[in-house]
Design an enzyme around this catalytic site. Structure first.
Site, PDB file in Angstrom:
ATOM      1  N   LYS A  62       0.861  -1.175   0.000  1.00  0.00           N
ATOM      2  CA  LYS A  62       0.000   0.000   0.000  1.00  0.00           C
ATOM      3  C   LYS A  62       0.896   1.222   0.000  1.00  0.00           C
ATOM      4  O   LYS A  62       1.648   1.461   0.953  1.00  0.00           O
ATOM      5  CB  LYS A  62      -0.896  -0.001   1.231  1.00  0.00           C
ATOM      6  CG  LYS A  62      -1.752   1.250   1.296  1.00  0.00           C
ATOM      7  CD  LYS A  62      -2.838   1.119   2.311  1.00  0.00           C
ATOM      8  CE  LYS A  62      -3.654   2.380   2.357  1.00  0.00           C
ATOM      9  NZ  LYS A  62      -4.731   2.288   3.316  1.00  0.00           N
ATOM     10  N   ARG A  84     -10.601  10.000   1.062  1.00  0.00           N
ATOM     11  CA  ARG A  84     -10.498  10.647   2.375  1.00  0.00           C
ATOM     12  C   ARG A  84     -11.615  11.673   2.554  1.00  0.00           C
ATOM     13  O   ARG A  84     -12.111  11.861   3.662  1.00  0.00           O
ATOM     14  CB  ARG A  84      -9.105  11.246   2.559  1.00  0.00           C
ATOM     15  CG  ARG A  84      -8.051  10.137   2.697  1.00  0.00           C
ATOM     16  CD  ARG A  84      -6.668  10.664   3.014  1.00  0.00           C
ATOM     17  NE  ARG A  84      -5.668   9.599   2.874  1.00  0.00           N
ATOM     18  CZ  ARG A  84      -4.364   9.794   2.722  1.00  0.00           C
ATOM     19  NH1 ARG A  84      -3.883  11.026   2.710  1.00  0.00           N
ATOM     20  NH2 ARG A  84      -3.538   8.775   2.596  1.00  0.00           N
ATOM     21  N   LYS A 134       1.100  10.058   5.228  1.00  0.00           N
ATOM     22  CA  LYS A 134       1.202   8.719   5.812  1.00  0.00           C
ATOM     23  C   LYS A 134       2.536   8.057   5.443  1.00  0.00           C
ATOM     24  O   LYS A 134       2.646   6.836   5.429  1.00  0.00           O
ATOM     25  CB  LYS A 134      -0.011   7.881   5.375  1.00  0.00           C
ATOM     26  CG  LYS A 134      -1.354   8.469   5.856  1.00  0.00           C
ATOM     27  CD  LYS A 134      -2.541   7.533   5.637  1.00  0.00           C
ATOM     28  CE  LYS A 134      -3.829   8.137   6.202  1.00  0.00           C
ATOM     29  NZ  LYS A 134      -5.000   7.242   6.070  1.00  0.00           N
ATOM     30  N   GLU A 185       7.492  -7.051   1.909  1.00  0.00           N
ATOM     31  CA  GLU A 185       6.183  -6.941   2.576  1.00  0.00           C
ATOM     32  C   GLU A 185       5.357  -8.207   2.315  1.00  0.00           C
ATOM     33  O   GLU A 185       4.702  -8.730   3.220  1.00  0.00           O
ATOM     34  CB  GLU A 185       5.417  -5.715   2.061  1.00  0.00           C
ATOM     35  CG  GLU A 185       5.945  -4.370   2.542  1.00  0.00           C
ATOM     36  CD  GLU A 185       5.522  -4.040   3.973  1.00  0.00           C
ATOM     37  OE1 GLU A 185       4.884  -4.877   4.622  1.00  0.00           O
ATOM     38  OE2 GLU A 185       5.858  -2.929   4.439  1.00  0.00           O
ATOM     39  N   LYS A 203      -2.033  -1.487  -4.002  1.00  0.00           N
ATOM     40  CA  LYS A 203      -2.876  -0.293  -3.986  1.00  0.00           C
ATOM     41  C   LYS A 203      -2.021   0.956  -4.026  1.00  0.00           C
ATOM     42  O   LYS A 203      -1.049   1.016  -3.262  1.00  0.00           O
ATOM     43  CB  LYS A 203      -3.698  -0.329  -2.713  1.00  0.00           C
ATOM     44  CG  LYS A 203      -4.573   0.852  -2.490  1.00  0.00           C
ATOM     45  CD  LYS A 203      -5.244   0.715  -1.164  1.00  0.00           C
ATOM     46  CE  LYS A 203      -5.962   2.008  -0.887  1.00  0.00           C
ATOM     47  NZ  LYS A 203      -6.281   2.190   0.471  1.00  0.00           N
ATOM     48  N   SER A 254      -9.884   5.597  -5.377  1.00  0.00           N
ATOM     49  CA  SER A 254     -10.806   6.709  -5.629  1.00  0.00           C
ATOM     50  C   SER A 254     -10.277   7.707  -6.663  1.00  0.00           C
ATOM     51  O   SER A 254     -11.021   8.148  -7.535  1.00  0.00           O
ATOM     52  CB  SER A 254     -11.113   7.415  -4.312  1.00  0.00           C
ATOM     53  OG  SER A 254      -9.914   7.844  -3.680  1.00  0.00           O
ATOM     54  N   TYR A 297     -14.601   0.957  -7.963  1.00  0.00           N
ATOM     55  CA  TYR A 297     -15.874   1.685  -7.898  1.00  0.00           C
ATOM     56  C   TYR A 297     -16.631   1.560  -9.217  1.00  0.00           C
ATOM     57  O   TYR A 297     -17.795   1.930  -9.306  1.00  0.00           O
ATOM     58  CB  TYR A 297     -15.604   3.162  -7.571  1.00  0.00           C
ATOM     59  CG  TYR A 297     -14.861   3.339  -6.259  1.00  0.00           C
ATOM     60  CD1 TYR A 297     -15.545   3.317  -5.050  1.00  0.00           C
ATOM     61  CD2 TYR A 297     -13.468   3.483  -6.236  1.00  0.00           C
ATOM     62  CE1 TYR A 297     -14.858   3.449  -3.853  1.00  0.00           C
ATOM     63  CE2 TYR A 297     -12.780   3.617  -5.036  1.00  0.00           C
ATOM     64  CZ  TYR A 297     -13.479   3.594  -3.848  1.00  0.00           C
ATOM     65  OH  TYR A 297     -12.801   3.717  -2.658  1.00  0.00           O
TER      66      TYR A 297
HETATM   67  C1  PBG Z   1      -7.726   3.373   4.954  1.00  0.00           C
HETATM   68  C2  PBG Z   1      -7.946   3.257   3.492  1.00  0.00           C
HETATM   69  C3  PBG Z   1      -7.666   4.201   2.488  1.00  0.00           C
HETATM   70  C4  PBG Z   1      -8.176   3.673   1.307  1.00  0.00           C
HETATM   71  C5  PBG Z   1      -8.691   2.405   1.602  1.00  0.00           C
HETATM   72  N1  PBG Z   1      -8.533   2.171   2.951  1.00  0.00           N
HETATM   73  C6  PBG Z   1      -7.078   5.568   2.563  1.00  0.00           C
HETATM   74  C7  PBG Z   1      -5.771   5.786   3.128  1.00  0.00           C
HETATM   75  O1  PBG Z   1      -4.996   4.866   3.397  1.00  0.00           O
HETATM   76  O2  PBG Z   1      -5.463   6.958   3.356  1.00  0.00           O
HETATM   77  C8  PBG Z   1      -8.162   4.354  -0.029  1.00  0.00           C
HETATM   78  C9  PBG Z   1      -9.176   3.868  -1.012  1.00  0.00           C
HETATM   79  C10 PBG Z   1      -9.416   4.780  -2.157  1.00  0.00           C
HETATM   80  O3  PBG Z   1      -8.739   5.814  -2.348  1.00  0.00           O
HETATM   81  O4  PBG Z   1     -10.343   4.468  -2.939  1.00  0.00           O
HETATM   82  N2  PBG Z   1      -6.514   3.086   5.470  1.00  0.00           N
END
Ligand code: PBG
Length: 332
Positions: A200, A210, A224, A240, A255, A281, A319
């Site tokens: 991730k 968010r 983050k 990982e 991701k 997203s 989505y």
């Molecule tokens: C939470 C999480 C996130 C997403 C999925 N789970 C955001 C993040 O890590 O800040 C993002 C999903 C998306 O952007 O569609 N940890």
């Protein structure tokens, strides 16, 4: 004389007729490849548009139930549920995550009630629940790995007990898969799958998400980067993955999606374990806005989703899932 050359070889022969293109096609996107992420919120009769994500809504649980009936009709095999927690329920420790009657647990119960067969996936991470917006808790201005782990393990158990099938740790704390697997074993929840957000990346493509869960103003650490991966790295994703597999993950996830096809391919060729992508997203918003403005056709959706299959994915969180089903049914 070389026979492996033009005109003996004409690559276009196989492409000439559609029956032949159908026969030689290497990857075919199917409904079974799709996981639909859905946002839920409080109240009733609510279907709130999310400004940054055209055609995506936050559903109150009654409307969520109606939406699920449509998803089931489309034969989409699984959903991933994300809660929009109200501000007065957020605190520094993300305490609401451990409330057995919280929004996500109630949403799981609604979904389970609608269908025994629908796959239900839930994130394990504290960001929907913390007032500082981070996935873990903070000690002395730092995201505290080991203290977060204890809370995350409890969150996983609560969600599993509410009826979720797949726990998806998205917090990127070290050791999370192991502690969650141990806790599930201790609770005799032996059939709960873990889909780890293995690779991730600390990405700007999460922006619209968010906003959707009202977790966009990060406090103390403004991004983050101390837990999510640096987008410049790929070998680190293999490490990982090794760790997640050894700790008891059943499936891996990469991701965001499209900018990370190389990572998907690396994981798929390095390990014998199902690999998923999350088309996040920001990727959705980019493409959907272009489609809504007639800059691109809907077929670009299928092209991106098929690229995940080509890279080695077993499935995709997207989505676009309902639109993709429609396009698949219409043979694009
Ligand atoms: C939470 C999480 C996130 C997403 C999925 N789970 C955001 C993040 O890590 O800040 C993002 C999903 C998306 O952007 O569609 N940890």
């Amino acid at each position: 004389m070389n026979f492996n050359n033009f005109p003996n070889v004409r690559m276009r022969r196989n492409r000439m007729k559609s029956f032949s293109r159908d026969l030689i096609r290497e990857h075919q996107l199917s409904v079974n490849d799709l996981i639909y992420p859905i946002f839920v919120t409080y109240g009733s009769n609510k279907k709130e548009p999310i400004k940054e994500m055209p055609n995506i809504y936050r559903f109150s649980l009654d409307m969520f139930e109606q939406e699920l009936k449509k998803i089931i009709k489309l034969k989409i095999p699984a959903i991933a549920i994300f809660p929009n927690i109200e501000n007065n329920k957020k605190d520094a420790l993300g305490s609401e995550a451990l409330n057995e009657n919280n929004l996500i647990c109630n949403a799981i119960k609604v979904a389970r009630n609608v269908s025994l067969d629908l796959g239900i996936i839930c994130d394990v991470a504290l960001d929907p629940y913390t007032d500082h917006g981070h996935d873990g808790v903070i000690t002395n201005s730092e995201i505290d790995n080991d203290k977060s782990l204890k809370i995350l393990a409890k969150q996983a158990i609560i969600q599993a007990k509410a009826g979720c099938d797949i726990i998806a740790p998205s917090d990127m704390m070290d050791g999370r898969v192991g502690i969650i697997r141990n806790s599930l074993e201790q609770e005799k929840l032996t059939n709960i799958q873990i889909m780890s957000y293995t690779a991730k990346y600390s990405s700007s493509f999460y922006g619209p998400f968010r906003s959707a869960i009202n977790s966009n103003s990060l406090q103390i650490e403004k991004n983050k980067d101390t837990y999510q991966m640096d987008f410049s790295n790929s070998h680190e994703a293999i490490r990982e993955a090794e760790l997640d597999i050894s700790e008891g993950a059943d499936m891996l996830m990469v991701k965001p999606g499209l900018p990370y096809l190389d990572i998907i391919h690396k994981l798929k060729t390095s390990f014998n374990i199902p690999v998923f992508a999350y088309q996040v997203s920001g990727e959705y918003s980019m493409l959907m806005n272009a489609i809504n403005n007639n800059l691109l056709s809907e077929k670009t959706i299928i092209e991106t989703l098929t690229s995940f299959k080509r890279a080695g994915c077993n499935g995709i969180l997207t989505y676009f899932a309902p639109i993709a089903v429609k396009l698949i049914q219409e043979k694009y």
